[in-house]
Design an enzyme around this catalytic site. Sequence first.
Site, PDB file in Angstrom:
ATOM      1  N   LYS A  62      43.831 -36.304  23.732  1.00 47.70           N
ATOM      2  CA  LYS A  62      44.920 -36.980  23.023  1.00 47.70           C
ATOM      3  C   LYS A  62      45.384 -38.271  23.746  1.00 47.70           C
ATOM      4  CE  LYS A  62      45.901 -33.059  20.158  1.00 47.70           C
ATOM      5  NZ  LYS A  62      45.592 -31.681  20.509  1.00 47.70           N
ATOM      6  N   TYR A  95      45.994 -22.703  21.502  1.00 51.37           N
ATOM      7  CA  TYR A  95      44.831 -23.338  20.883  1.00 51.37           C
ATOM      8  C   TYR A  95      44.116 -24.184  21.922  1.00 51.37           C
ATOM      9  CZ  TYR A  95      42.024 -26.229  17.717  1.00 51.37           C
ATOM     10  OH  TYR A  95      40.984 -26.866  17.085  1.00 51.37           O
ATOM     11  N   ASP A 147      45.268 -26.234  30.238  1.00 53.96           N
ATOM     12  CA  ASP A 147      44.903 -27.125  29.139  1.00 53.96           C
ATOM     13  C   ASP A 147      46.075 -28.065  28.857  1.00 53.96           C
ATOM     14  OD1 ASP A 147      44.152 -28.355  26.822  1.00 53.96           O
ATOM     15  OD2 ASP A 147      43.684 -26.525  25.701  1.00 53.96           O
TER      16      ASP A 147
HETATM   17  C1  LIG Z   1      44.320 -30.720  20.308  1.00 50.95           C
HETATM   18  C2  LIG Z   1      44.072 -29.682  21.322  1.00 50.95           C
HETATM   19  C3  LIG Z   1      42.765 -29.292  21.702  1.00 50.95           C
HETATM   20  C4  LIG Z   1      41.542 -29.770  20.968  1.00 50.95           C
HETATM   21  O1  LIG Z   1      41.326 -31.137  21.084  1.00 50.95           O
HETATM   22  P1  LIG Z   1      40.388 -31.858  19.990  1.00 50.95           P
HETATM   23  O2  LIG Z   1      40.289 -33.260  20.493  1.00 50.95           O
HETATM   24  O3  LIG Z   1      41.111 -31.725  18.682  1.00 50.95           O
HETATM   25  O4  LIG Z   1      39.079 -31.155  19.988  1.00 50.95           O
HETATM   26  C5  LIG Z   1      42.628 -28.422  22.757  1.00 50.95           C
HETATM   27  N1  LIG Z   1      43.695 -27.945  23.412  1.00 50.95           N
HETATM   28  C6  LIG Z   1      44.961 -28.281  23.069  1.00 50.95           C
HETATM   29  C7  LIG Z   1      46.112 -27.717  23.845  1.00 50.95           C
HETATM   30  C8  LIG Z   1      45.192 -29.144  22.001  1.00 50.95           C
HETATM   31  O5  LIG Z   1      46.448 -29.426  21.639  1.00 50.95           O
END
Ligand SMILES: *Cc1c(COP(=O)(O)O)cnc(C)c1O
Length: 464
Positions: free
Chosen positions: A298, A142, A237
Amino acid sequence: MTTSKDAFTKAQVAIPGGVNSPVRAFGAVGGTPRFIRKAQGPYVWDDEGNKYVDLVCTWGPSLLGHAHPEVIEAVREAAKNGLSFGAPTDTETALANAITARVPAAEKVRMVSTGTEATMTAIRLARGYTGRDMIVKFAGCYHGHSDGLLAAAGSGVATQGLPGSAGVPAGTTADTIVLPYNDADALREAFAKYGDKIACVITESSPANMGIVPPVADFNQVIREVTADAGALMIMDEVLTGFRVSGAGFWGWEAGYKPALPATLPEAALEGADARGQWVEEQLKGASYSPDIFTFGKVVGGGMPLAALGARAEMMDYLAPLGPVYQAGTLSGNPLATAAGLKTLQLADQGVYDHVDKVSAQLQQALRDSLEAEGVPYTLNSVGNLFSLFMGQNVAGGVRNYDESKSQDEARYTAFFHSMLDAGVALPPSCFEAWFLSAAHDEEAMNVIFDAIPGAARAAAQAK
Ligand SMILES: *Cc1c(COP(=O)(O)O)cnc(C)c1O
């Protein structure tokens, strides 16, 4: 007193599904989401005054625990001076430097408000930099909710991505190749076929949004080699894993880069681009590999809306205003968010990571003990302090990809989840999410969890 049930009924009239992010609606586990009134340390309280030990930790950001007094104070101080300026501030520079000090390959950093924006911008930067259109992502990873990254998992090798949501034009995901995770052969095949058209591979450093599915031994290194050979970029990511798995994120944990915390840059690297470049070069000699672009979110915002992307300066300078790749944001680098993020990174010392590692290991052991005692088939995947549970299946060697993750027995998790909730422990309301701990999860909080687990394991054993 309003009950969560009343609150949810009213919310559903005013807001689609009653929530501003789908998983919060408890759709996967049923029942009523708790409406939260406040959070402190390892606990959250709902509107009815019930107290829960929180294993969601706002989906990762509260590494230090909720409402850490020094973070709250930093935000309070910043708020006195105004909520937003739409102009540069010193705190943005300080936060960028704090990020680079931990992850040197993020030599320059651009701040945005959400992880979705960070990955979306990283993709645009990779396309602008390489002059190519195609991107590769892995099924079950994701990367936020932007159009091009919402491609569903197709079966087979090099499946052309199909949109995973209504409203995403097929043309948008036509340039997205979706591959099975942990499959180096599929990756090599895709590059053999489309290598000169692929701008980048985007991967979660260690996938955590299909449950925790760690990369097999050298999968990230294979991605690194295959992309480098083809002149494509590797985007790692670390929105979820960054500054959580270690001081230098999952990358640091895996690549063997361990900055002394609190990490700072040498004086010369704060003022001169050449000195900074040399320092980065020097640091990366100690790492087994490094991706081209990192995305963070985060933890880096300390609970405020803030995310970032970083790469070597030469690449980052492709972004406006210096380069041709456009990106902007009214609230980007917001003074309250940067204050919270900077204070969080300053406080996240080695003791914080050691504690989270320790309580994570204890919790994993407690889960194993109870599930085995009750005869519940399960697979527990873990890497560093991250872990998640796949119930109803015993996969030798651990769950390796999305297909294996999806074959878990969701009914067992639902029973487990509600038993824990009734006993005062809030788990993520989906079996596809990681569980999160914090530096504030002390003995008292952990004991509430340990006391609740045997009953929940029994409930999972009985679930059909
Ligand atoms: C949470 C998450 C996102 C998206 O971040 P948001 O602040 O919710 O838009 C993208 N990549 C990873 C791996 C995530 O866990």
